[in-house]
Scaffold this motif. Sequence first.
Motif, PDB file in Angstrom:
ATOM      1  N   ALA A  22     -24.631 -22.401  -2.963  1.00 44.80           N
ATOM      2  CA  ALA A  22     -25.386 -21.941  -4.132  1.00 44.80           C
ATOM      3  C   ALA A  22     -24.440 -21.538  -5.260  1.00 44.80           C
ATOM      4  CB  ALA A  22     -26.273 -20.764  -3.740  1.00 44.80           C
ATOM      5  N   PHE A  23     -23.300 -20.941  -4.903  1.00 45.71           N
ATOM      6  CA  PHE A  23     -22.316 -20.580  -5.932  1.00 45.71           C
ATOM      7  C   PHE A  23     -21.780 -21.839  -6.610  1.00 45.71           C
ATOM      8  CE2 PHE A  23     -17.858 -20.059  -7.104  1.00 45.71           C
ATOM      9  CZ  PHE A  23     -17.975 -19.064  -8.052  1.00 45.71           C
ATOM     10  N   ALA A  24     -21.433 -22.820  -5.779  1.00 45.57           N
ATOM     11  CA  ALA A  24     -20.874 -24.054  -6.342  1.00 45.57           C
ATOM     12  C   ALA A  24     -21.879 -24.756  -7.244  1.00 45.57           C
ATOM     13  CB  ALA A  24     -20.447 -24.991  -5.218  1.00 45.57           C
TER      14      ALA A  24
ATOM     15  N   LEU B 253     -22.108 -20.067  -0.479  1.00 46.11           N
ATOM     16  CA  LEU B 253     -21.033 -20.809  -1.147  1.00 46.11           C
ATOM     17  C   LEU B 253     -21.592 -22.046  -1.858  1.00 46.11           C
ATOM     18  CD1 LEU B 253     -18.011 -20.717   1.334  1.00 46.11           C
ATOM     19  CD2 LEU B 253     -18.233 -19.572  -0.864  1.00 46.11           C
TER      20      LEU B 253
END
Lengths: 379, 297
Positions: free
Chosen positions: A30-32, A28
Amino acid sequence: MKQRNPNPLEEALARSQRDEPHPDESALTAFAEGVLLKREREEVLAHLAVCCACRSVLGAAAAAAREHAEELHAAASVSGPKATGKASRPWFVWAGACAGILVAVTVAALVWQQHTTMEPRQDVATSTVPVQALPEVPPPPAVATTGKGDAARSAPVPGGAEKKAGDAANQSAPVPIAGGSNAVSSARVVPSTNADAVSAAPAAEMQALRQQAYRADSKVEQGQTTQTLAEVSAQQIENATLQHPAAPTASNALSGPLGSRSLAEAGVSRAIRPHWRINPEGRVERAFGDGPWERTIAQENARMRVVAVVGGWVWAGGEQSRLYRSGDNGETWLRIELPQKGSADRTIAHVRFQNAEAGTVEAEDGVAWSTTDGGRTWK
Amino acid sequence: MLSESSTAAEPAVLDAAVCRAIEAGYRESGAERFDISLNAFRQLVAAVVHRYAKSGDSEEQLELLGTLRIEELVLARACAAGNEAAWDVFLNRYRARLYESACCIARDDASGRELADGLYAELFGLPNREGRRVSKLDYYMGRGSLEGWLRTVLAQRFVDRCRSYGKDVSLEEQVEQGASFAALDVPVPAAPDRRVAIAVERALAELPGEERFLLAAYFLDRWTLAAIGRHLGMHESTVSRRLEKRTTALRKSVRRHLLAAGVAPRRCDELMMEIDVRDLKVDIRANLGQDRKAETF
């Protein structure tokens, strides 16, 4: 009580929430931060689309990050030069500043080059200006410029040679400019009180000369002199400006023939620029500074609708397809004949030029004419 | 010192180029200052690579390695192993930010401090059943910044707490919160035509994950366009345009499915009149707190 209408889309979106393995906090994060691999990003997005819990986590973390960033930004903005120093600024800020400076320098060089490639102006040296007409101003500067001196202005001299020439002229000394056989041997200027005064206080003197030019307009109306005093003052300003390349340039094209290459055509801004308006009777009027409005294009009876200043050109258009152009701030006007497109009785309502050469003239009914050569040809 | 066994989750069989990249990373990570040997470092990074780059493609592994926060990964693992120097660095660098983030997330200093303290305990390590201290930092994989990861963990804790709090709240507290004054839930009538629901579900199922995330974040969670744009890496105006485009396309898709289901065009238009995403009324509380079971499409 108003009953809520069912919404199938909302229901379907909510129904699609599924219990499936959540991505871990690392994924999460890394996604953000946008560092997920493409494949992973698709998977996380697909999960986020159906998992409101993960969306909530993401939203809360993002909100905290944003607040933290705003606090940092606020702290940086009040902490003085240390926080706003070189290290805290991204590289593109400096790159942008450098690019801006480069563009400004290039434009200035181009303008100066165009200025110096004008034909030699002997009018200053050979002027027979009635000096008596200017009681409060000393006689105009007797500037003796040789052909080589003029060549020095027109030749592309590297390293700011133009400025050197100007400075040397002030000092009445030969200007040593390296550059082979084409180099200028000397550019002698006879000392002039007026020029020296302008050298000492260019801004104040410019202002005085402009005011003098305004006064000259009224004297011309009284028929005191055959040569407009505005020209004289403009020449004086120009002489002074030659000593000060950075100072605003007065155009010698104030009385020049239409179509001749003038400062205005070369894109040099004029020191004296009139204000323009269309009066209620549809006449084009101009005013210098705080002076009175005076009508131009006196011979034209058609009502004018638009007046536009584009670079050094003034354009005026109006009824009966009238289109006029002036290159000397309205001293003289050239009527432009537009090619007929249907009716000849159109009203020119818009004049739009991208630069001194290319532009469009549009009639009230939408018919338009374009030119790419400053109005010589239209289509 | 970080023991090799604590980092070796699985045998690391990696491409030579990947191994070289890992070794280069060792020099840059500063792992030596925290007494992490090259072998331990190699096993640590290899475990991460194996976990996330499952395909075994060396290009993907190298790409993954390029995105890893090696220095922060080493710091986290050194802290988890109890390295004092690492803890000094961690506390200096993240302690204040952790509390700030917790307060931001909880919207309340006391709750935020409580949240951060709870996480600190987990970061320091709690003994497991075998009595071995296990730190939450062991779960940081170097994907994204350590600060961002800490924020995400805090947010996760906070959301979990909110979701569990709803179940534990007493009747008195509900009354204090005005819950007793809330209007009774009126059962939402079923869709006028079951075929519409099916068509909508199918239309949604056809969408890629990003589009569904876009719709869910906007219509269900009511995120702002800017917030969505930050997560999708695009400007809010682009999000707006995509949203507009997507809703239009969705309506067409639903209509196509309805027609395919044998609905007459006129009836289809009538049914479509009742679907307008701009008129969505979303109960955010219900959606955030939902524990619905999955339904088959």
